[in-house]
Scaffold this active site. Structure first.
Site, PDB file in Angstrom:
ATOM      1  N   ASP A   1      21.672  25.872   0.515  1.00 16.74           N
ATOM      2  CA  ASP A   1      20.246  26.191   0.613  1.00 16.74           C
ATOM      3  C   ASP A   1      19.385  24.937   0.520  1.00 16.74           C
ATOM      4  O   ASP A   1      19.106  24.438  -0.576  1.00 16.74           O
ATOM      5  CB  ASP A   1      19.904  27.187  -0.506  1.00 16.74           C
ATOM      6  CG  ASP A   1      18.542  27.804  -0.309  1.00 16.74           C
ATOM      7  OD1 ASP A   1      17.638  27.110   0.201  1.00 16.74           O
ATOM      8  OD2 ASP A   1      18.369  28.971  -0.657  1.00 16.74           O
TER       9      ASP A   1
ATOM     10  N   GLN B   1      23.994  29.620  -2.075  1.00 17.76           N
ATOM     11  CA  GLN B   1      23.182  28.705  -2.889  1.00 17.76           C
ATOM     12  C   GLN B   1      23.482  27.226  -2.606  1.00 17.76           C
ATOM     13  O   GLN B   1      22.579  26.408  -2.542  1.00 17.76           O
ATOM     14  CB  GLN B   1      23.402  28.984  -4.366  1.00 17.76           C
ATOM     15  CG  GLN B   1      22.246  29.750  -4.953  1.00 17.76           C
ATOM     16  CD  GLN B   1      22.525  30.277  -6.342  1.00 17.76           C
ATOM     17  OE1 GLN B   1      23.583  30.035  -6.918  1.00 17.76           O
ATOM     18  NE2 GLN B   1      21.588  31.004  -6.878  1.00 17.76           N
TER      19      GLN B   1
ATOM     20  N   SER C   1      15.987  25.099  -1.444  1.00 20.26           N
ATOM     21  CA  SER C   1      16.114  24.942  -2.899  1.00 20.26           C
ATOM     22  C   SER C   1      16.349  23.492  -3.280  1.00 20.26           C
ATOM     23  O   SER C   1      15.697  22.970  -4.182  1.00 20.26           O
ATOM     24  CB  SER C   1      17.304  25.747  -3.439  1.00 20.26           C
ATOM     25  OG  SER C   1      17.045  27.093  -3.356  1.00 20.26           O
TER      26      SER C   1
ATOM     27  N   TYR D   1      12.096  36.897  -2.745  1.00 23.51           N
ATOM     28  CA  TYR D   1      10.791  36.283  -2.478  1.00 23.51           C
ATOM     29  C   TYR D   1       9.670  37.212  -2.942  1.00 23.51           C
ATOM     30  O   TYR D   1       9.820  38.428  -2.956  1.00 23.51           O
ATOM     31  CB  TYR D   1      10.595  36.067  -0.975  1.00 23.51           C
ATOM     32  CG  TYR D   1      11.445  34.992  -0.372  1.00 23.51           C
ATOM     33  CD1 TYR D   1      11.126  33.658  -0.563  1.00 23.51           C
ATOM     34  CD2 TYR D   1      12.537  35.310   0.405  1.00 23.51           C
ATOM     35  CE1 TYR D   1      11.881  32.657   0.011  1.00 23.51           C
ATOM     36  CE2 TYR D   1      13.311  34.312   0.989  1.00 23.51           C
ATOM     37  CZ  TYR D   1      12.980  32.990   0.788  1.00 23.51           C
ATOM     38  OH  TYR D   1      13.722  32.007   1.359  1.00 23.51           O
TER      39      TYR D   1
ATOM     40  N   ARG E   1      19.060  34.374   0.817  1.00 19.72           N
ATOM     41  CA  ARG E   1      19.014  34.048  -0.608  1.00 19.72           C
ATOM     42  C   ARG E   1      20.046  34.864  -1.355  1.00 19.72           C
ATOM     43  O   ARG E   1      19.719  35.793  -2.088  1.00 19.72           O
ATOM     44  CB  ARG E   1      17.633  34.331  -1.141  1.00 19.72           C
ATOM     45  CG  ARG E   1      16.612  33.589  -0.313  1.00 19.72           C
ATOM     46  CD  ARG E   1      15.599  33.011  -1.135  1.00 19.72           C
ATOM     47  NE  ARG E   1      15.601  31.579  -0.960  1.00 19.72           N
ATOM     48  CZ  ARG E   1      14.651  30.826  -1.434  1.00 19.72           C
ATOM     49  NH1 ARG E   1      13.679  31.325  -2.097  1.00 19.72           N
ATOM     50  NH2 ARG E   1      14.699  29.528  -1.268  1.00 19.72           N
TER      51      ARG E   1
END
Ligand code: NAD
Length: 370
Positions: free
Chosen positions: A129, A126, A132, A226, A121
């Site tokens: 991912d 990003q 997500s 997280y 993360r």
């Protein structure tokens, strides 16, 4: 290098890992793309769309036999893994921690495996991912499903026959899915409240027009983006702070998860008893045990006048968008891992290091051969 795109075999999953548009972009990058027959059929992509993009349509056996890289969304089935060749590379969400046996088979076959769900993360990861991109759609779909199941509408409506007050929506867990649920419920006109153990999410909730229910987390903050497992003390304080909103809510969406653990139990049967008659709970954490004590995965149960739906609202229910985003994530990942048409094997790079689970027949753990 030949990329083979396999059709998903998991029941109900309508997605495809590579769309025609992304197939074309991969071909422009120098890869040859071969797609299993009807791989995109359930996401509105026809075989002819892939052919037009420059990919060829093949049988599954042909792909497993001849592709250098095999791509899928869900974990490979054993019968697929058992046919892997030495040096072949597979890319999928392998959930390696909960599927150690699969890793063993891949290693025994002398193959290499990258797992998309192990993506770190960090900002530069990003756009690769998949958790997500898919959870974002799940958050949206949870609200739409909730709206469909409710016996009330979302917005304030003033009519000659009287005024309808807006629905009250409560969201537990303000990660990717939770944020999209808040945004969607707001757009539909509901009054939205949300809570999360990570207090830094307050600003994000407020920026979407929601009200944040603050629970003192006493320093129980996150680890690597997280949440950590909440203490019993936190759970008690959370109940005290959120119950008033829970008992008034028309729709509750729960998304609270702690990676690698059972999802936290946030709503007990006793709390459900005190909710409004006709309220709906959509429990997106059901696959990991559920945030509501009464949730049953893939079932709608009515208890104490409340309809509780345990689901992952797997983004496969919006398979065209989900495939588009998943494919773009995969493209970005492949571009990251390769130079021209060969892999860089840059094990100093955090993204490669953390997602490379089996390397040439050896299972890796924490960047080392296990
Ligand atoms: P997740 O699916 O792991 O969990 C959902 C939410 O539940 C989280 O916000 C978590 O804090 C919350 N939660 C856990 N236990 C709880 C409890 N007991 N009570 C209340 N809430 C609880 O989370 P996610 O959607 O994967 O996102 C987590 C964070 O990581 C977000 O801030 C997200 O923006 C960030 N993120 C960063 C990247 C990146 O930088 N590449 C990628 C994805 C997500």
């Amino acid at each position: 290098m030949i990329i083979g795109v396999l059709k998903e075999t998991q029941k109900g999953d309508n997605r495809v890992a590579i769309t025609p548009k992304i197939a074309q972009q991969l071909i422009e990058k120098g890869f040859e793309v071969r797609v299993q027959e009807d791989a995109g059929a359930n996401s509105s992509y026809k075989n002819s769309d892939y052919s037009k993009a420059g990919a060829s349509i093949r049988t599954k056996d042909d792909l497993i036999k001849n592709a250098d890289i095999l791509i899928k969304i869900n974990p490979f089935e054993n019968k697929e893994l058992e046919k892997l060749k030495k040096g072949q590379i597979i890319i999928a969400q392998l959930f390696h921690k909960s599927h150690p046996h699969d890793m063993k088979i891949i290693a025994e076959r002398g193959a290499t495996a990258f797992s998309m769900d192990a993506m770190p993360r960090i900002s530069r990861a990003q756009d690769m991912d998949v958790l997500s991109s898919q959870n974002n759609l799940a958050g949206y779909k949870a609200v739409i499903k909730g709206a469909y199941e409710m016996t009330k509408i979302f917005p304030l409506m003033m009519t000659a026959a009287g005024t309808i007050s807006p629905a009250r929506v409560l969201v537990y867990g303000v990660g990717v899915a939770g944020l999209q649920a808040i945004a969607t419920a707001k757009r539909l006109g509901a009054i939205v409240e949300a809570t999360d153990i990570r207090t830094e999410t307050k600003e994000q909730v407020e920026s979407l027009g929601g009200k944040f229910i603050m629970v003192d987390n006493n320093g129980e903050e996150s680890e690597g983006g997280y949440a950590k497992v909440a203490s019993e003390d936190y759970a008690r304080r959370q109940k005290e702070a959120v119950d008033k909103s829970l008992f008034k809510a028309d729709l509750v969406i729960t998304t609270a998860m702690v990676p690698g653990r059972r999802s936290p139990l946030l709503i007990t049967e006793d709390q459900v008893k005190q909710m409004q008659n006709g309220a709906v709970i959509i429990d997106l954490a059901a696959a990991q045990g559920g945030n509501c004590e009464l949730s049953v995965m893939n079932k709608a149960v009515i208890k104490h006048g409340v309809k509780i739906i345990g689901t992952t609202i797997a983004p496969e229910s919006v398979s065209t968008n989900a495939s588009d985003l998943y494919a773009k994530n995969t493209f970005n990942y492949l571009v990251h891992l390769t130079e021209g048409d060969h892999f860089k094997w840059d094990l100093e790079d955090q993204i490669t290091d953390e997602t490379l689970i089996v390397y040439n027949g050896k299972i890796r753990q924490n960047g080392k051969i296990a």
